[in-house]
Design a protein around this motif. Structure first.
Motif, mmCIF file in Angstrom:
data_model
loop_
_atom_site.group_PDB
_atom_site.id
_atom_site.type_symbol
_atom_site.label_atom_id
_atom_site.label_comp_id
_atom_site.label_asym_id
_atom_site.label_seq_id
_atom_site.Cartn_x
_atom_site.Cartn_y
_atom_site.Cartn_z
ATOM 1 N N VAL A 128 72.813 77.359 62.016
ATOM 2 C CA VAL A 128 72.570 77.894 63.367
ATOM 3 C C VAL A 128 72.467 76.779 64.401
ATOM 4 O O VAL A 128 72.981 76.891 65.515
ATOM 5 C CB VAL A 128 71.292 78.772 63.377
ATOM 6 N N SER A 129 71.782 75.676 64.039
ATOM 7 C CA SER A 129 71.563 74.596 65.008
ATOM 8 C C SER A 129 71.162 73.326 64.276
ATOM 9 O O SER A 129 70.460 73.391 63.252
ATOM 10 C CB SER A 129 70.449 74.987 65.991
ATOM 11 N N PRO A 130 71.551 72.154 64.809
ATOM 12 C CA PRO A 130 71.088 70.897 64.210
ATOM 13 C C PRO A 130 69.574 70.716 64.338
ATOM 14 O O PRO A 130 68.997 69.864 63.660
ATOM 15 C CB PRO A 130 71.837 69.815 65.002
ATOM 16 N N LEU A 131 68.931 71.524 65.189
ATOM 17 C CA LEU A 131 67.474 71.451 65.320
ATOM 18 C C LEU A 131 66.758 72.091 64.124
ATOM 19 O O LEU A 131 65.570 71.887 63.925
ATOM 20 C CB LEU A 131 67.015 72.119 66.619
ATOM 21 N N LYS A 177 66.130 71.584 60.809
ATOM 22 C CA LYS A 177 66.296 70.421 59.933
ATOM 23 C C LYS A 177 65.557 70.547 58.610
ATOM 24 O O LYS A 177 65.730 69.735 57.720
ATOM 25 C CB LYS A 177 65.780 69.167 60.653
ATOM 26 N N ALA A 206 62.275 74.645 62.600
ATOM 27 C CA ALA A 206 63.021 74.008 63.681
ATOM 28 C C ALA A 206 62.168 72.893 64.274
ATOM 29 O O ALA A 206 60.945 73.029 64.375
ATOM 30 C CB ALA A 206 63.382 75.030 64.752
ATOM 31 N N LYS A 261 62.044 69.693 67.433
ATOM 32 C CA LYS A 261 62.593 68.986 68.597
ATOM 33 C C LYS A 261 61.545 67.978 69.029
ATOM 34 O O LYS A 261 60.475 68.348 69.521
ATOM 35 C CB LYS A 261 62.896 69.972 69.722
ATOM 36 N N ASP A 302 70.220 83.416 59.093
ATOM 37 C CA ASP A 302 70.610 83.245 60.495
ATOM 38 C C ASP A 302 69.511 83.763 61.431
ATOM 39 O O ASP A 302 69.105 83.075 62.381
ATOM 40 C CB ASP A 302 71.922 83.989 60.739
ATOM 41 N N ARG A 362 67.040 81.627 64.065
ATOM 42 C CA ARG A 362 67.007 81.904 65.511
ATOM 43 C C ARG A 362 65.576 82.200 65.972
ATOM 44 O O ARG A 362 65.173 81.827 67.078
ATOM 45 C CB ARG A 362 67.944 83.059 65.855
ATOM 46 N N LEU A 390 63.844 78.746 66.142
ATOM 47 C CA LEU A 390 64.319 77.995 67.313
ATOM 48 C C LEU A 390 63.702 78.511 68.602
ATOM 49 O O LEU A 390 63.337 77.738 69.494
ATOM 50 C CB LEU A 390 65.851 78.087 67.412
#
Length: 447
Positions: A145-148, A150, A189, A191, A218, A222, A225
């Motif tokens: 879904v996102s590189p965030l 991890k 997630a 950041k 997925d 989300r 995130l």
């Protein structure tokens, strides 16, 4: 998954042996449960297998009565000698137990007498390798879904099957096999220094009804995130929306408060509430024990009493408690067939409920959407409710920003009466099926 070690006929014979031993030992009545369960669970974290668990358990629970004295004992040994020793132990306990005028088996006419196939048994022929791959698919979807995203607390795939026989000395004997399977994913997630986790799962009797692992991973990612950048709120009073899974927990608090054990001990704020309006006048709750493949379906309760469809709340008015044979006698009432808990509670959406969650959020306006609660801050004697919470601040029908480290507080009596909306975004969690619930006013404590 391995098949059962015992056939249904063997379980019935074991139950019959226990009843015979009890009668020979002088018991005036006896009830017995014989069960066996098998299962496997696999957890994968960051693509690597973290745990593989197999379980195979069996047990026999025996309750004997000497008049109004009750004794209970259990064993996991199915040998004839162990069965006799377990019955003897229960009889010995009964001899030293005080008489209880509410003790004893149900009235014979209330016992379930007809066989009923509720389609609860759907074994999942799943190898360990297949379970690992399904878990990996879910986790891969989360990371994609996102590189965030991890990190992960893992993705789990679980398959479980059980069967049992319940019998008593009034001639009742019943039982059936059942299955329960689930897939879950818990991504993290990050950041900078901000880290947030969230989860999602799908659980059903039939593996064919489970959501795809990719969809679970997925969606869970989300959710995680969307929690990044969460803020605290200043203390205020506002509307609160409980997301559907938490709405199911809120209805669990209602069930606890109107269950026999809480009521006869006077440990509930809803003592003597039968026939009273607890919810808004449109609010309705149905109990449907015979739903095909239902997670809480059963033809009879733990006492062997036949279950039946009923309306628990109509027009906001409480129509019935949740009573076993024992708790019903303590209250001087008839049993409701709820020994062991509630069966498939369906909470009807409010008459003006928006078509979906997005429309519900728009109609909600401004307030706190709660997606996670923490702690156990519920006092059932007073109804006081206070729990740590996280979620989203909603402004003018749109999510403004994520929120964490707040406490939501109120009183369950006021919260139930103040329900404005029950949504159509229904989920099933255990024995409860309900959409998101909006409560008109709660205290949100933050900074």
């Amino acid at each position: 998954m391995s098949a059962f070690s015992f056939s249904p006929a063997q379980l019935r014979e074991l139950a019959a042996d226990v009843l015979r031993h009890a009668e020979r030992g002088g018991a005036t009545a006896c009830e017995v449960d014989v069960s066996e369960g098998v299962g496997q669970s696999v957890t994968v974290r960051k693509g690597e297998v973290e745990t593989i668990e197999f379980n195979r358990d069996k047990g026999i629970g025996v309750s004997v009565y000497l008049g109004l004295r009750r004794g209970h004992a259990s064993t996991s040994d199915f040998s004839i000698a162990a069965l006799k020793a377990t019955v003897d132990a229960a009889l010995s306990i009964a001899r030293f137990t005080a008489e209880d005028p509410c003790a004893g088996l149900p009235e014979p006419e209330l016992l379930a007498r007809e066989d009923m196939d509720l389609d609860l048994y759907h074994p999942w022929d799943l190898s360990v390798e297949e379970a690992i791959e399904i878990a990996r698919r879910g986790e891969r979807a989360a990371f994609a879904v996102s590189p965030l995203v991890k990190n992960s607390e893992g993705a789990t795939v679980s398959a479980h099957a059980a069967h049992f026989v319940s019998a008593n000395s009034l001639g009742f004997m019943g039982g059936y096999p059942s299955t329960r399977h689930f897939i879950s994913c818990v991504p993290i997630a990050a950041k900078g220094r901000d880290m947030q986790r969230d989860d999602w799962y799908s659980g059903w009797r039939d593996p064919a009804e489970l959501a795809a692992p990719e969809a679970i991973g997925d969606y869970a990612a989300r959710r995680a995130l969307s929690r990044l950048g969460a803020k605290k709120l200043k203390t205020r009073q506002c509307k609160v929306m409980f997301e559907a899974p938490l709405a199911a927990m809120l209805m669990g608090s209602f069930v606890h408060a109107v269950s026999g054990g809480s009521l006869y001990r006077k440990a509930s704020f809803l003592v003597d509430s039968l026939g009273q309006r607890i919810f808004p006048e449109w609010f309705r709750v149905e109990e449907r024990p015979h739903l095909k493949r239902g997670l809480a379906s059963s033809p009879f309760d733990d006492d062997g009493v036949a279950t039946r469809d009923r309306t628990v709340v109509a027009d906001g008015i409480l129509q019935g408690y949740f009573l076993s044979t024992y708790t019903a006698r303590k209250l001087g009432m008839p049993t409701t067939g709820n020994a062991g808990g509630s069966h498939n509670l369906l909470v009807a959406p409010s008459p003006d409920a928006p078509a979906d969650f997005a429309a519900m959020l728009k109609a909600f306006g401004t307030g706190l959407l709660v997606t996670e609660v923490l702690g156990h801050g519920i006092n059932y004697v007073t109804g006081d409710y206070s729990r740590g919470a996280a979620g989203y601040w909603v402004e003018n029908g749109a999510i403004a920003y994520p929120v964490h480290e707040v406490t939501i507080a109120g009183n369950l009596r006021d919260m139930f009466a103040g329900i404005e909306t029950v949504g159509r975004d229904v989920v099933t969690r255990g024995s409860r099926t309900v959409g998101s619930i909006v409560v008109n006013r709660m205290t949100v404590a933050g900074n």
